[in-house]
Scaffold this motif. Structure first.
Motif, PDB file in Angstrom:
ATOM      1  N   ARG A  85       0.841  -1.206   0.000  1.00 26.11           N
ATOM      2  CA  ARG A  85       0.000   0.000   0.000  1.00 26.11           C
ATOM      3  C   ARG A  85       0.877   1.257   0.000  1.00 26.11           C
ATOM      4  NH1 ARG A  85      -5.317   1.216   1.001  1.00 26.11           N
ATOM      5  NH2 ARG A  85      -5.719   3.292   1.845  1.00 26.11           N
ATOM      6  N   CYS A  86       1.932   1.241   0.808  1.00 21.89           N
ATOM      7  CA  CYS A  86       2.821   2.406   0.868  1.00 21.89           C
ATOM      8  C   CYS A  86       3.544   2.625  -0.462  1.00 21.89           C
ATOM      9  CB  CYS A  86       3.839   2.247   1.997  1.00 21.89           C
ATOM     10  SG  CYS A  86       3.165   2.625   3.631  1.00 21.89           S
ATOM     11  N   VAL A  87       3.928   1.547  -1.126  1.00 21.67           N
ATOM     12  CA  VAL A  87       4.556   1.680  -2.444  1.00 21.67           C
ATOM     13  C   VAL A  87       3.587   2.347  -3.415  1.00 21.67           C
ATOM     14  CG1 VAL A  87       5.436   0.421  -4.458  1.00 21.67           C
ATOM     15  CG2 VAL A  87       6.169  -0.246  -2.155  1.00 21.67           C
ATOM     16  N   GLN A  88       2.320   1.914  -3.371  1.00 21.26           N
ATOM     17  CA  GLN A  88       1.320   2.508  -4.263  1.00 21.26           C
ATOM     18  C   GLN A  88       1.112   3.985  -3.942  1.00 21.26           C
ATOM     19  OE1 GLN A  88      -2.205   0.160  -4.732  1.00 21.26           O
ATOM     20  NE2 GLN A  88      -3.276   1.692  -5.975  1.00 21.26           N
ATOM     21  N   VAL A  89       1.072   4.326  -2.650  1.00 24.27           N
ATOM     22  CA  VAL A  89       0.942   5.730  -2.252  1.00 24.27           C
ATOM     23  C   VAL A  89       2.138   6.530  -2.773  1.00 24.27           C
ATOM     24  CG1 VAL A  89       0.940   7.326  -0.287  1.00 24.27           C
ATOM     25  CG2 VAL A  89      -0.471   5.253  -0.210  1.00 24.27           C
ATOM     26  N   GLY A  90       3.338   5.942  -2.654  1.00 28.18           N
ATOM     27  CA  GLY A  90       4.530   6.615  -3.157  1.00 28.18           C
ATOM     28  C   GLY A  90       4.440   6.879  -4.643  1.00 28.18           C
ATOM     29  N   MET A  91       3.952   5.881  -5.398  1.00 27.32           N
ATOM     30  CA  MET A  91       3.790   6.051  -6.843  1.00 27.32           C
ATOM     31  C   MET A  91       2.783   7.168  -7.166  1.00 27.32           C
ATOM     32  SD  MET A  91       5.542   3.895  -8.905  1.00 27.32           S
ATOM     33  CE  MET A  91       6.889   4.658  -8.028  1.00 27.32           C
ATOM     34  N   LEU A  92       1.716   7.242  -6.383  1.00 29.49           N
ATOM     35  CA  LEU A  92       0.716   8.295  -6.601  1.00 29.49           C
ATOM     36  C   LEU A  92       1.306   9.679  -6.323  1.00 29.49           C
ATOM     37  CD1 LEU A  92      -2.379   6.528  -5.003  1.00 29.49           C
ATOM     38  CD2 LEU A  92      -2.129   7.151  -7.423  1.00 29.49           C
ATOM     39  N   CYS A  93       2.209   9.745  -5.350  1.00 33.26           N
ATOM     40  CA  CYS A  93       2.806  11.032  -4.980  1.00 33.26           C
ATOM     41  C   CYS A  93       3.775  11.547  -6.042  1.00 33.26           C
ATOM     42  CB  CYS A  93       3.543  10.924  -3.647  1.00 33.26           C
ATOM     43  SG  CYS A  93       2.459  10.740  -2.213  1.00 33.26           S
ATOM     44  N   VAL A  94       4.394  10.634  -6.811  1.00 34.61           N
ATOM     45  CA  VAL A  94       5.389  11.076  -7.807  1.00 34.61           C
ATOM     46  C   VAL A  94       4.830  11.107  -9.232  1.00 34.61           C
ATOM     47  CG1 VAL A  94       7.355  10.352  -6.420  1.00 34.61           C
ATOM     48  CG2 VAL A  94       6.383   8.747  -8.063  1.00 34.61           C
ATOM     49  N   GLN A  95       3.517  11.218  -9.356  1.00 32.12           N
ATOM     50  CA  GLN A  95       2.907  11.375 -10.673  1.00 32.12           C
ATOM     51  C   GLN A  95       3.406  12.663 -11.341  1.00 32.12           C
ATOM     52  OE1 GLN A  95       0.167   8.956 -12.051  1.00 32.12           O
ATOM     53  NE2 GLN A  95       1.780   8.058 -10.804  1.00 32.12           N
ATOM     54  N   HIS A  96       3.542  12.612 -12.660  1.00 27.92           N
ATOM     55  CA  HIS A  96       4.105  13.749 -13.390  1.00 27.92           C
ATOM     56  C   HIS A  96       3.221  14.993 -13.266  1.00 27.92           C
ATOM     57  CE1 HIS A  96       6.526  15.799 -16.374  1.00 27.92           C
ATOM     58  NE2 HIS A  96       5.426  16.144 -17.011  1.00 27.92           N
ATOM     59  N   GLN A  97       1.915  14.812 -13.396  1.00 27.75           N
ATOM     60  CA  GLN A  97       0.989  15.943 -13.320  1.00 27.75           C
ATOM     61  C   GLN A  97       0.557  16.181 -11.872  1.00 27.75           C
ATOM     62  OE1 GLN A  97       0.317  17.964 -15.703  1.00 27.75           O
ATOM     63  NE2 GLN A  97       1.213  16.795 -17.395  1.00 27.75           N
ATOM     64  N   PRO A  98       0.681  17.409 -11.370  1.00 30.97           N
ATOM     65  CA  PRO A  98       0.277  17.690  -9.987  1.00 30.97           C
ATOM     66  C   PRO A  98      -1.155  17.266  -9.671  1.00 30.97           C
ATOM     67  CG  PRO A  98       1.465  19.561 -10.909  1.00 30.97           C
ATOM     68  CD  PRO A  98       1.267  18.587 -12.032  1.00 30.97           C
ATOM     69  N   VAL A  99      -2.058  17.393 -10.652  1.00 33.33           N
ATOM     70  CA  VAL A  99      -3.465  17.063 -10.407  1.00 33.33           C
ATOM     71  C   VAL A  99      -3.650  15.579 -10.096  1.00 33.33           C
ATOM     72  CG1 VAL A  99      -4.034  16.609 -12.845  1.00 33.33           C
ATOM     73  CG2 VAL A  99      -5.814  17.475 -11.298  1.00 33.33           C
ATOM     74  N   ASP A 100      -2.706  14.742 -10.547  1.00 27.68           N
ATOM     75  CA  ASP A 100      -2.809  13.301 -10.301  1.00 27.68           C
ATOM     76  C   ASP A 100      -2.251  12.885  -8.942  1.00 27.68           C
ATOM     77  OD1 ASP A 100      -3.995  12.780 -12.784  1.00 27.68           O
ATOM     78  OD2 ASP A 100      -2.049  12.620 -13.790  1.00 27.68           O
ATOM     79  N   ARG A 101      -1.588  13.811  -8.255  1.00 32.01           N
ATOM     80  CA  ARG A 101      -1.053  13.505  -6.922  1.00 32.01           C
ATOM     81  C   ARG A 101      -2.107  13.815  -5.869  1.00 32.01           C
ATOM     82  NH1 ARG A 101       3.752  17.598  -8.109  1.00 32.01           N
ATOM     83  NH2 ARG A 101       4.357  16.713 -10.130  1.00 32.01           N
ATOM     84  N   PRO A 102      -2.107  13.075  -4.748  1.00 30.54           N
ATOM     85  CA  PRO A 102      -3.039  13.405  -3.663  1.00 30.54           C
ATOM     86  C   PRO A 102      -2.636  14.719  -3.003  1.00 30.54           C
ATOM     87  CG  PRO A 102      -1.472  11.727  -2.943  1.00 30.54           C
ATOM     88  CD  PRO A 102      -1.226  11.928  -4.406  1.00 30.54           C
ATOM     89  N   ASN A 103      -3.605  15.414  -2.405  1.00 33.25           N
ATOM     90  CA  ASN A 103      -3.225  16.536  -1.548  1.00 33.25           C
ATOM     91  C   ASN A 103      -2.851  15.979  -0.176  1.00 33.25           C
ATOM     92  OD1 ASN A 103      -5.598  16.295   0.100  1.00 33.25           O
ATOM     93  ND2 ASN A 103      -6.754  17.487  -1.414  1.00 33.25           N
ATOM     94  N   THR A 104      -2.465  16.834   0.743  1.00 40.09           N
ATOM     95  CA  THR A 104      -1.933  16.338   2.023  1.00 40.09           C
ATOM     96  C   THR A 104      -3.013  15.658   2.868  1.00 40.09           C
ATOM     97  OG1 THR A 104      -0.601  18.353   1.908  1.00 40.09           O
ATOM     98  CG2 THR A 104      -0.266  16.949   3.805  1.00 40.09           C
ATOM     99  N   LEU A 105      -4.223  16.155   2.802  1.00 38.57           N
ATOM    100  CA  LEU A 105      -5.322  15.508   3.539  1.00 38.57           C
ATOM    101  C   LEU A 105      -5.586  14.109   2.996  1.00 38.57           C
ATOM    102  CD1 LEU A 105      -7.943  18.393   3.984  1.00 38.57           C
ATOM    103  CD2 LEU A 105      -6.957  17.000   5.822  1.00 38.57           C
ATOM    104  N   GLU A 106      -5.624  14.005   1.669  1.00 37.09           N
ATOM    105  CA  GLU A 106      -5.843  12.701   1.035  1.00 37.09           C
ATOM    106  C   GLU A 106      -4.689  11.749   1.347  1.00 37.09           C
ATOM    107  OE1 GLU A 106      -8.352  14.328  -2.863  1.00 37.09           O
ATOM    108  OE2 GLU A 106      -6.167  14.254  -2.896  1.00 37.09           O
ATOM    109  N   LEU A 107      -3.476  12.283   1.352  1.00 32.24           N
ATOM    110  CA  LEU A 107      -2.294  11.473   1.661  1.00 32.24           C
ATOM    111  C   LEU A 107      -2.400  10.873   3.067  1.00 32.24           C
ATOM    112  CD1 LEU A 107       0.651  10.535   1.169  1.00 32.24           C
ATOM    113  CD2 LEU A 107       1.389  12.766   2.037  1.00 32.24           C
ATOM    114  N   MET A 108      -2.789  11.701   4.024  1.00 32.28           N
ATOM    115  CA  MET A 108      -2.903  11.226   5.407  1.00 32.28           C
ATOM    116  C   MET A 108      -3.943  10.118   5.511  1.00 32.28           C
ATOM    117  SD  MET A 108      -1.220  12.191   8.128  1.00 32.28           S
ATOM    118  CE  MET A 108      -1.057  10.588   8.893  1.00 32.28           C
TER     119      MET A 108
END
Length: 324
Positions: A256-279
């Motif tokens: 799960r953490c690997v998947q979260v990491g992949m979501l955080c390093v998406q090329h487009q900012p809109v595809d990354r979670p915000n900090t609330l979503e990340l938590m």
């Protein structure tokens, strides 16, 4: 000033803890025996004395269990000093990339550290009165207290060095190659999502025990992000945990953490979670979106020659300076 000079033995090299993009850090001991960390800021901030003091007063009011506490400051002539609480276990990279010390960071402890950093980031972005974007989140800026709890350091420095215009773009990019989001590195545009990108890199380093700037896999020299992406596609990332602590692995948590990491390093900012979503992603079992393949930047020797005029390199920070 005299008190700090005495505490650090006049900034003796033997007391130097590290060197970063904003200046050097020294260990000090006050007369009452309290240990402190003193950051001697470089003179390139462009701030006057009054602006500097106003900024420090604001930043010193930011208090959270996952932020290093600012104890005070000193301004004398061109000299600008910040005084922090001293962290006995130094920085996360001291443990993470040491063949012996890393054994103290089993998976449960690494997961605690990941969540603690995310909590500190949530406070900076959403819950603090300033709304601070860190802009240089990396392993050497995560300090560890006596109980190995993570504390984000340097959380006000990018803001201080750039003034208060930190929601749109900047004339000078401060940060470390490998951790910088594409849009920030090349256009100077930064936001909460720029920090999220850096957090994603940091998260993957904590899981793998590999340093992004040194990692190269196979004949084609795969970057850490490329290697992690392939592993996630093939096995869900459960085999990515540092082999030296693999016996402490919780496969579902690691994947799960690997998947979260992949979501955080998406090329487009809109595809990354915000900090609330990340938590939420790190503390619940909610469904996660599927990440797209991140953009992989492969640094070769040819690349390095192109960037040599842009990059200032020291032991800790690589800063890209771009005019606008």
């Amino acid at each position: 000033m005299n008190t700090i000079q005495t505490a650090t033995n006049n900034f003796n090299l033997s007391n130097k803890l590290g060197q970063g993009g904003f200046g050097s850090v020294y260990k000090g001991k006050l007369q009452d025996g309290e240990e402190i960390a003193v950051k001697r800021l470089s003179s390139s901030s462009g701030q006057g004395k009054e602006e500097f003091i106003n900024e420090i007063v604001l930043i010193s009011k930011l208090q959270h269990r996952n932020l290093v506490r600012v104890l005070g400051f000193c301004v004398e002539g061109e000299e600008k000093l910040l005084i922090y609480e001293f962290m006995v276990n130094k920085s996360l990279d001291t443990f993470l990339f040491d063949s012996t010390l890393k054994l103290e960071l089993d998976w449960p402890k690494r997961f605690d550290i990941i969540q603690g950093i995310a909590r500190g980031l949530l406070y900076l972005h959403r819950d603090s009165r300033l709304g601070v974007i860190h802009r240089d989140l990396k392993v050497s800026n995560i300090l560890l207290d006596e109980k190995m709890n993570p504390k984000i350091s340097d959380f006000g420095l990018a803001r201080m060095f750039q003034g208060t215009e930190y929601q749109d773009n900047t004339r000078r990019v401060v940060g470390t190659l490998g951790y910088m989001s594409p849009e920030y590195a090349w256009t100077g545009v930064f936001s909460e999502k720029s920090d999220i990108y850096s957090f994603g890199v940091l998260l993957l380093e904590i899981i793998t025990g590999e340093k992004i700037s040194r990692f190269s896999y196979g004949e084609d020299g795969k970057t850490l992000l490329a290697y992690v992406w392939e592993s996630w596609c093939e096995t869900g990332g459960v085999d990515l945990l540092d082999k030296d602590v693999a016996d402490s692995c919780q496969p579902l948590e690691v994947g799960r953490c690997v998947q979260v990491g992949m979501l955080c390093v998406q090329h487009q900012p809109v595809d990354r979670p915000n900090t609330l979503e990340l938590m939420s992603m790190l503390t619940t079992a909610s469904d996660l979106p599927s990440p797209k393949q991140p953009t992989f930047v492969v640094h070769t020797r040819d690349d390095e020659s192109q960037f040599r005029d842009l990059i200032t390199i020291n032991e800790i920070t690589q800063s890209v300076v771009l005019g606008r």
